[in-house]
Design an enzyme around this catalytic site. Structure first.
Site, PDB file in Angstrom:
ATOM      1  N   ASP A   1      26.244  30.609  -1.512  1.00 11.47           N
ATOM      2  CA  ASP A   1      24.940  30.611  -0.839  1.00 11.47           C
ATOM      3  C   ASP A   1      24.768  29.305  -0.077  1.00 11.47           C
ATOM      4  O   ASP A   1      25.483  28.337  -0.349  1.00 11.47           O
ATOM      5  CB  ASP A   1      23.821  30.777  -1.882  1.00 11.47           C
ATOM      6  CG  ASP A   1      22.592  31.476  -1.305  1.00 11.47           C
ATOM      7  OD1 ASP A   1      22.521  31.640  -0.074  1.00 11.47           O
ATOM      8  OD2 ASP A   1      21.710  31.848  -2.094  1.00 11.47           O
TER       9      ASP A   1
ATOM     10  N   HIS B   1      19.809  26.754   7.304  1.00  9.43           N
ATOM     11  CA  HIS B   1      19.423  28.062   6.757  1.00  9.43           C
ATOM     12  C   HIS B   1      19.518  29.179   7.797  1.00  9.43           C
ATOM     13  O   HIS B   1      20.040  30.246   7.506  1.00  9.43           O
ATOM     14  CB  HIS B   1      18.017  27.976   6.179  1.00  9.43           C
ATOM     15  CG  HIS B   1      17.599  29.239   5.521  1.00  9.43           C
ATOM     16  ND1 HIS B   1      18.294  29.792   4.469  1.00  9.43           N
ATOM     17  CD2 HIS B   1      16.591  30.094   5.797  1.00  9.43           C
ATOM     18  CE1 HIS B   1      17.718  30.921   4.118  1.00  9.43           C
ATOM     19  NE2 HIS B   1      16.690  31.128   4.900  1.00  9.43           N
TER      20      HIS B   1
ATOM     21  N   ARG C   1      12.957  39.210  -2.679  1.00  8.06           N
ATOM     22  CA  ARG C   1      12.281  38.087  -3.335  1.00  8.06           C
ATOM     23  C   ARG C   1      10.904  38.526  -3.802  1.00  8.06           C
ATOM     24  O   ARG C   1      10.106  39.042  -3.022  1.00  8.06           O
ATOM     25  CB  ARG C   1      12.195  36.888  -2.374  1.00  8.06           C
ATOM     26  CG  ARG C   1      11.574  35.671  -3.037  1.00  8.06           C
ATOM     27  CD  ARG C   1      11.840  34.367  -2.313  1.00  8.06           C
ATOM     28  NE  ARG C   1      13.200  33.857  -2.445  1.00  8.06           N
ATOM     29  CZ  ARG C   1      13.685  33.283  -3.533  1.00  8.06           C
ATOM     30  NH1 ARG C   1      12.934  33.180  -4.629  1.00  8.06           N
ATOM     31  NH2 ARG C   1      14.929  32.838  -3.561  1.00  8.06           N
TER      32      ARG C   1
ATOM     33  N   LYS D   1      19.029  41.577  -1.952  1.00  2.00           N
ATOM     34  CA  LYS D   1      18.060  40.797  -2.733  1.00  2.00           C
ATOM     35  C   LYS D   1      16.654  41.022  -2.189  1.00  2.00           C
ATOM     36  O   LYS D   1      16.440  41.026  -0.988  1.00  2.00           O
ATOM     37  CB  LYS D   1      18.432  39.313  -2.630  1.00  2.00           C
ATOM     38  CG  LYS D   1      17.475  38.367  -3.324  1.00  2.00           C
ATOM     39  CD  LYS D   1      17.959  36.919  -3.227  1.00  2.00           C
ATOM     40  CE  LYS D   1      17.354  36.201  -2.040  1.00  2.00           C
ATOM     41  NZ  LYS D   1      17.738  34.778  -1.947  1.00  2.00           N
TER      42      LYS D   1
ATOM     43  N   ASP E   1       0.819  -1.227   0.000  1.00  3.51           N
ATOM     44  CA  ASP E   1       0.000   0.000   0.000  1.00  3.51           C
ATOM     45  C   ASP E   1       0.849   1.273   0.000  1.00  3.51           C
ATOM     46  O   ASP E   1       0.317   2.370   0.065  1.00  3.51           O
ATOM     47  CB  ASP E   1      -0.942   0.019   1.216  1.00  3.51           C
ATOM     48  CG  ASP E   1      -0.183  -0.027   2.545  1.00  3.51           C
ATOM     49  OD1 ASP E   1       1.070  -0.019   2.516  1.00  3.51           O
ATOM     50  OD2 ASP E   1      -0.833  -0.066   3.601  1.00  3.51           O
ATOM     51  N   GLY E   2       2.168   1.097  -0.045  1.00  2.00           N
ATOM     52  CA  GLY E   2       3.043   2.271  -0.132  1.00  2.00           C
ATOM     53  C   GLY E   2       3.656   2.681   1.196  1.00  2.00           C
ATOM     54  O   GLY E   2       4.558   3.520   1.232  1.00  2.00           O
TER      55      GLY E   2
HETATM   56  C1  R5P Z   1      17.263  31.963   0.764  1.00  2.00           C
HETATM   57  O1  R5P Z   1      17.307  32.905   1.517  1.00  2.00           O
HETATM   58  C2  R5P Z   1      18.424  31.033   0.565  1.00  2.00           C
HETATM   59  O2  R5P Z   1      19.553  31.433   1.272  1.00  2.00           O
HETATM   60  C3  R5P Z   1      18.756  30.906  -0.906  1.00  2.00           C
HETATM   61  O3  R5P Z   1      19.248  32.161  -1.373  1.00  2.00           O
HETATM   62  C4  R5P Z   1      17.565  30.505  -1.706  1.00  2.00           C
HETATM   63  O4  R5P Z   1      16.956  29.379  -1.155  1.00  2.00           O
HETATM   64  C5  R5P Z   1      17.969  30.233  -3.135  1.00  2.00           C
HETATM   65  O5  R5P Z   1      16.824  29.919  -3.847  1.00  2.00           O
HETATM   66  P1  R5P Z   1      16.788  30.061  -5.419  1.00  2.00           P
HETATM   67  O6  R5P Z   1      17.928  29.247  -5.976  1.00  2.00           O
HETATM   68  O7  R5P Z   1      15.449  29.491  -5.794  1.00  2.00           O
HETATM   69  O8  R5P Z   1      16.886  31.509  -5.738  1.00  2.00           O
END
Ligand code: R5P
Length: 280
Positions: A210, A124, A186, A184, A34-35
């Site tokens: 990053d 993060h 978003r 940046k 069933d997974g």
């Molecule tokens: C966000 O604050 C993280 O540090 C990365 O900058 C982010 O997750 C990168 O996402 P993407 O590659 O979609 O721009």
């Protein structure tokens, strides 16, 4: 000591066991018709110190991790350490709009309730660590990426947003080059707007660093600014390479892309196993 890996990290788990001179313990890891998942740990870990390695990404890997932790507990492990190389849901650690789930807390609190201590790698944001409710530490994997980046002879490290400033400053210090932080904003899950301020990159080799590359939008936007400014070579490096959708295409603006083995893929160039072994 025993190291047990879920399916996200068979290779990293084996390297870690080797680094620490520990036993790498196999697991029967399959599905019922069933997974639903079935987990059985194949060595006797009663009264042993056990390290479990598994990502919380994608979603189904979370269930796998919980079942391994439960199996190890049932088998009578003395201590259970959970290593989460890539902590999925770490970007939703606060409430951005009312009514939202604090996803990082939901995931971390369940895991933390099933083990004695947790290690994440370049998580993060460190705020997440308190959500585990047990001893939790973040391992800095920057040393590994820096070792690899030295080969490119970078002139500068570029932080693509404010959030990556500390990590990039540390890497720049280790590389003995300056750091430049971009701004940046978003716009949505796939789109960002970035401004660089005053920066002279003409003829230089720049490395954008990053924690996560997901859609590649953040890196591609920063890389385009550097190209337009006359940078000769642009490299992108991250700890966690998700590379979803057409990230590879967007990142063609870079000369090379590198990521660690917290998420294994075509851009994996270095391992965080030594950093984990040191921390453990
Ligand atoms: C966000 O604050 C993280 O540090 C990365 O900058 C982010 O997750 C990168 O996402 P993407 O590659 O979609 O721009």
């Amino acid at each position: 000591m025993y190291v047990i890996s879920g399916s996200t990290h068979q290779r990293l788990g084996a390297s870690l066991a080797e680094e620490m001179d520990a036993e790498f313990c196999g697991v029967v890891n399959r599905h019922f018709p069933d997974g639903e998942r079935y987990i059985r740990v194949l060595m006797d870990v009663n009264e042993q110190d056990v390290v479990v390695v598994q990502n919380t990404f994608p979603d189904k890997k979370i269930v796998e991790l919980l079942l391994i932790l439960q199996a190890v507990k049932e088998a009578g492990a003395k201590t259970v350490t959970c290593v989460i190389p890539y902590m999925g849901y770490s970007r939703q650690e606060r409430i951005f709009q009312s009514g939202e789930a604090r996803s990082a807390k939901a995931i971390a609190s369940v895991i933390g309730g099933m083990c004695d201590r947790v290690f994440t790698i370049n998580v993060h944001t460190p705020e997440i660590l308190k959500f585990f409710g047990c001893e939790a530490n973040d391992i800095n994997g920057s040393r590994e990426v820096v070792r690899y980046l030295k080969g490119f002879g970078p002139d500068m490290v570029i932080a693509p947003d404010e959030g990556s400033k500390d990590r990039c400053t540390l890497a720049a210090d280790l590389l003995k080059v300056p750091v430049h932080v971009m701004k940046k904003v978003r716009i949505d899950g796939r789109t960002v707007e970035t401004s660089s301020g005053q920066i002279n990159v003409k003829g230089s080799t720049a490395v954008i660093l990053d924690d996560i590359i997901s859609t590649g939008g953040t890196i591609a936007t920063a890389a385009n600014i550097l190209r337009e400014g006359g940078a000769e070579r642009v490299f992108a490096a991250c700890t966690h390479g998700l590379f979803i959708e057409d990230a590879a295409n967007r990142l063609r603006v870079c000369d090379d892309i590198l990521s660690s083995d917290t998420l294994e893929g075509v851009y994996t160039r270095f391992s965080v196993a030594p950093a984990i072994a040191d921390a453990l």
